[in-house]
Design an enzyme around this catalytic site. Structure first.
Site, mmCIF file in Angstrom:
data_model
loop_
_atom_site.group_PDB
_atom_site.id
_atom_site.type_symbol
_atom_site.label_atom_id
_atom_site.label_comp_id
_atom_site.label_asym_id
_atom_site.label_seq_id
_atom_site.Cartn_x
_atom_site.Cartn_y
_atom_site.Cartn_z
ATOM 1 N N TYR A 83 0.552 15.351 -24.387
ATOM 2 C CA TYR A 83 1.902 15.519 -23.835
ATOM 3 C C TYR A 83 2.580 14.159 -23.680
ATOM 4 O O TYR A 83 3.770 14.017 -23.935
ATOM 5 C CB TYR A 83 1.848 16.236 -22.475
ATOM 6 N N PHE A 135 31.774 14.507 -38.685
ATOM 7 C CA PHE A 135 30.737 15.468 -39.056
ATOM 8 C C PHE A 135 30.715 16.534 -37.959
ATOM 9 O O PHE A 135 30.934 16.231 -36.787
ATOM 10 C CB PHE A 135 29.353 14.837 -39.248
ATOM 11 N N THR A 136 30.410 17.763 -38.348
ATOM 12 C CA THR A 136 30.571 18.921 -37.457
ATOM 13 C C THR A 136 29.888 18.727 -36.101
ATOM 14 O O THR A 136 30.542 18.755 -35.053
ATOM 15 C CB THR A 136 30.012 20.176 -38.143
ATOM 16 N N ASP A 226 25.516 6.597 -37.891
ATOM 17 C CA ASP A 226 24.839 7.846 -38.222
ATOM 18 C C ASP A 226 23.984 7.517 -39.450
ATOM 19 O O ASP A 226 24.481 7.462 -40.571
ATOM 20 C CB ASP A 226 25.840 8.967 -38.510
ATOM 21 N N LYS A 269 16.702 14.558 -43.282
ATOM 22 C CA LYS A 269 17.315 14.128 -44.556
ATOM 23 C C LYS A 269 16.517 12.954 -45.130
ATOM 24 O O LYS A 269 15.425 13.145 -45.641
ATOM 25 C CB LYS A 269 18.792 13.771 -44.323
ATOM 26 N N ARG A 393 32.370 23.712 -47.067
ATOM 27 C CA ARG A 393 32.722 22.480 -46.352
ATOM 28 C C ARG A 393 34.234 22.329 -46.455
ATOM 29 O O ARG A 393 34.764 21.488 -47.154
ATOM 30 C CB ARG A 393 32.020 21.251 -46.950
ATOM 31 N N PHE A 460 31.264 27.873 -38.511
ATOM 32 C CA PHE A 460 30.813 28.095 -39.893
ATOM 33 C C PHE A 460 29.407 28.673 -39.972
ATOM 34 O O PHE A 460 29.072 29.361 -40.920
ATOM 35 C CB PHE A 460 30.882 26.783 -40.700
HETATM 36 O O1 PLI Z 1 21.035 18.944 -38.431
HETATM 37 P P1 PLI Z 1 20.663 17.850 -37.467
HETATM 38 O O2 PLI Z 1 20.906 18.223 -36.068
HETATM 39 O O3 PLI Z 1 19.295 17.320 -37.682
HETATM 40 O O4 PLI Z 1 21.609 16.589 -37.815
HETATM 41 C C1 PLI Z 1 22.976 16.623 -37.643
HETATM 42 C C2 PLI Z 1 23.648 15.758 -38.657
HETATM 43 C C3 PLI Z 1 24.158 14.559 -38.274
HETATM 44 N N1 PLI Z 1 24.809 13.753 -39.166
HETATM 45 C C4 PLI Z 1 24.952 14.082 -40.469
HETATM 46 C C5 PLI Z 1 25.651 13.152 -41.370
HETATM 47 C C6 PLI Z 1 24.437 15.277 -40.917
HETATM 48 O O5 PLI Z 1 24.569 15.587 -42.202
HETATM 49 C C7 PLI Z 1 23.768 16.171 -40.004
HETATM 50 C C8 PLI Z 1 23.306 17.439 -40.405
HETATM 51 N N2 PLI Z 1 23.613 17.921 -41.579
HETATM 52 C C9 PLI Z 1 23.372 19.111 -42.072
HETATM 53 C C10 PLI Z 1 22.647 20.166 -41.340
HETATM 54 C C11 PLI Z 1 23.844 19.377 -43.407
HETATM 55 O O6 PLI Z 1 23.594 20.479 -43.935
HETATM 56 O O7 PLI Z 1 24.490 18.498 -43.992
#
Ligand code: PLI
Length: 469
Positions: A83, A135-136, A226, A269, A393, A460
């Protein structure tokens, strides 16, 4: 004929191939058009609501959809699931320090967890946050904490046909004007993304981040990166910016981050894992506050919502992402798809970005108004044709203005074909390209959609639609 992989580069080289081979495979399922018609209707014409079992080639996102290496899988067995004080946390902390250069690390379950911590720590109601396009989830957390978001990206980013090589750049005049207008004290930080997802995975140059640093330093405004796809960004700098051709991606990444004060990261990513994220910073006070908050929202400060094994896989994945040959093949695959579509005159955002092809839905369907959801419509048509899943998008992703309640109307109305890392082959890209071509040929007969269910937050993901008669 030149190698298809060399789009935009020298035309006389020989083809390359991915610097890895396949050890485990996962079956794909093909479906009939009748089946897909039923599936997409059940999903309210929203590709987010499809069952993945009904999808053939899944280009919804590159987020968490990556194939891990044998090294990462063996790292999973080294998970220390204590933990508190997991060994894997210290490995991840050290890796981020060495590769990105930041002093302090707070782990989170994924990127938006880090965005929540950063926004809650730095933003006060009435603040203004400038960023190189929204970004969303990032903007959502900024607004939820009482800030107004300001888009300060260069104008070229909003023009799908502009061939400008760094469409992710910050427009310094826009930033200066905002500082003059609201005052530096009302700007808790500048939010810089590399690459810029909503602009089409477009890069920001080293010269630009340096210039942003020079400007903001005069006012004492920090910069938070970011860093979700910052390694991909480093490849574009290596290829396009003078003085970087002989530097490694690892060196470029570290130099880029050195012009910022910290970063939010979606580990799903660049770091080639399926879950995880982090907030990092060089500011001890920000770190203390975020480390305090993380225990409320995510988990203890040495796991932040990740299992020990997830942290281990991410630490290994970060190193793998910095391999120059890997990164060239990753972006090279995206360019290969772009090359095929270009040959057939299909409209998409150019130059090709880092993580996907962003089809220009306005150019596909000039007869559809933005309120008829052209990008959502194209995602629906693509699925129907071939079982390829894409993502809207455009106006749906942009949501509503929290003050006026009106739709936000982005200039870009895009349908994203996002390429997961190390998952699909060149043959899959051929199939995708042919499906897009088919939809392009049928474009004139297509009617749009109307929204019949609209969630309040990040609509979305769960909105539902019906075809217009
Ligand atoms: O999906 P998260 O919570 O791990 O990360 C959010 C996020 C933050 N910044 C950027 C540039 C992103 O592209 C992003 C998440 N992107 C998604 C889910 C996408 O499909 O592009």
């Amino acid at each position: 004929m030149p190698s298809l992989h060399t789009m935009g580069q020298q035309q006389d080289r020989r083809s390359w191939a991915e610097p890895y081979k396949i050890k485990a495979v996962e079956p794909l399922y093909m479906t009939s058009r009748d089946h897909r018609e039923r599936a997409i209707a059940d999903a309210g014409y929203n590709t987010f609501l499809l069952h993945s079992r009904d999808v053939y080639i899944d280009l919804l996102t590159d987020s968490g959809t990556n194939a891990m290496s044998d090294r990462q899988w063996s790292g999973m067995m080294l998970g220390d699931e204590a933990y508190a004080g997991s060994e894997n946390f210290y490995h991840l902390e050290q890796t981020v320090k060495e590769c990105y250069g930041y002093e302090y690390l707070v782990p989170t379950h994924q990127g938006r967890g880090a965005e929540n911590l950063l926004s809650s720590t730095l933003i006060k109601p009435g603040h203004h946050v400038p960023g190189n396009m929204y970004f969303t989830t990032t903007r959502f957390h900024q607004e939820r904490n009482g800030a107004t978001f300001h888009d300060i990206i260069v104008d070229e980013a909003h023009d799908t046909s502009s061939l400008f090589e760094f469409k992710g750049n910050v427009d310094l005049d826009k930033l200066q004007r905002l500082i003059d207008e609201v005052g530096a004290d009302a700007i808790p930080y500048v939010c810089v993304a590399a690459t810029v997802n909503m602009a089409g995975g477009q890069p920001i140059s080293m010269a630009n981040i340096k210039a942003v640093r020079e400007l903001t330093a005069r006012y004492g405004i920090p910069i938070y990166l970011d860093a979700t796809r910052a390694v991909e960004n480093a490849l574009f700098i290596q290829e396009r910016e003078e003085g970087y051709a002989d530097k490694s991606i690892a060196e470029i990444l570290k130099e880029f981050c050195s012009h910022t004060d910290g970063a939010t990261m979606s580990g799903k990513k660049d770091p080639i894992v399926n879950i995880g994220g982090w907030l990092s910073t060089n500011d001890r006070e920000v770190f203390e506050e975020a480390r305090n908050l993380v225990v409320v929202y995510e988990g203890l400060h040495t796991y932040g919502g990740m299992a020990g094994r997830d942290m281990e896989a991410m630490a290994i994945g970060i190193r793998e992402s910095l391999d120059d040959d890997y990164m060239k093949s990753r972006v090279g695959q995206v360019r290969y798809l772009g090359m095929l579509l270009e040959q057939w005159g299909v409209p998409f955002v150019k130059p090709v970005g880092g993580h996907g092809i962003f089809l220009d839905a306005r150019a596909f369907y000039p007869h559809l108004a933005q309120d008829q959801f052209p990008s959502q419509t194209l995602a629906w048509q693509l699925y129907l044709d071939s079982g390829v899943r894409a993502m809207e998008r455009g106006i749906v992703s942009a949501g509503r203005d929290p003050v006026t309640g009106e739709h936000r109307r982005p200039k870009l109305e895009l349908t994203r074909l996002t390429i997961p890392r190390r998952v699909y082959t060149q043959a899959h890209m051929d199939v995708v390209a042919e499906a897009v071509k088919e939809c392009y040929e049928e474009r004139e007969s297509v009617k749009g959609l109307k929204m019949v269910y609209e969630p309040k937050y990040l609509r979305f993901f769960q909105a539902r639609f019906e075809p217009l008669a």
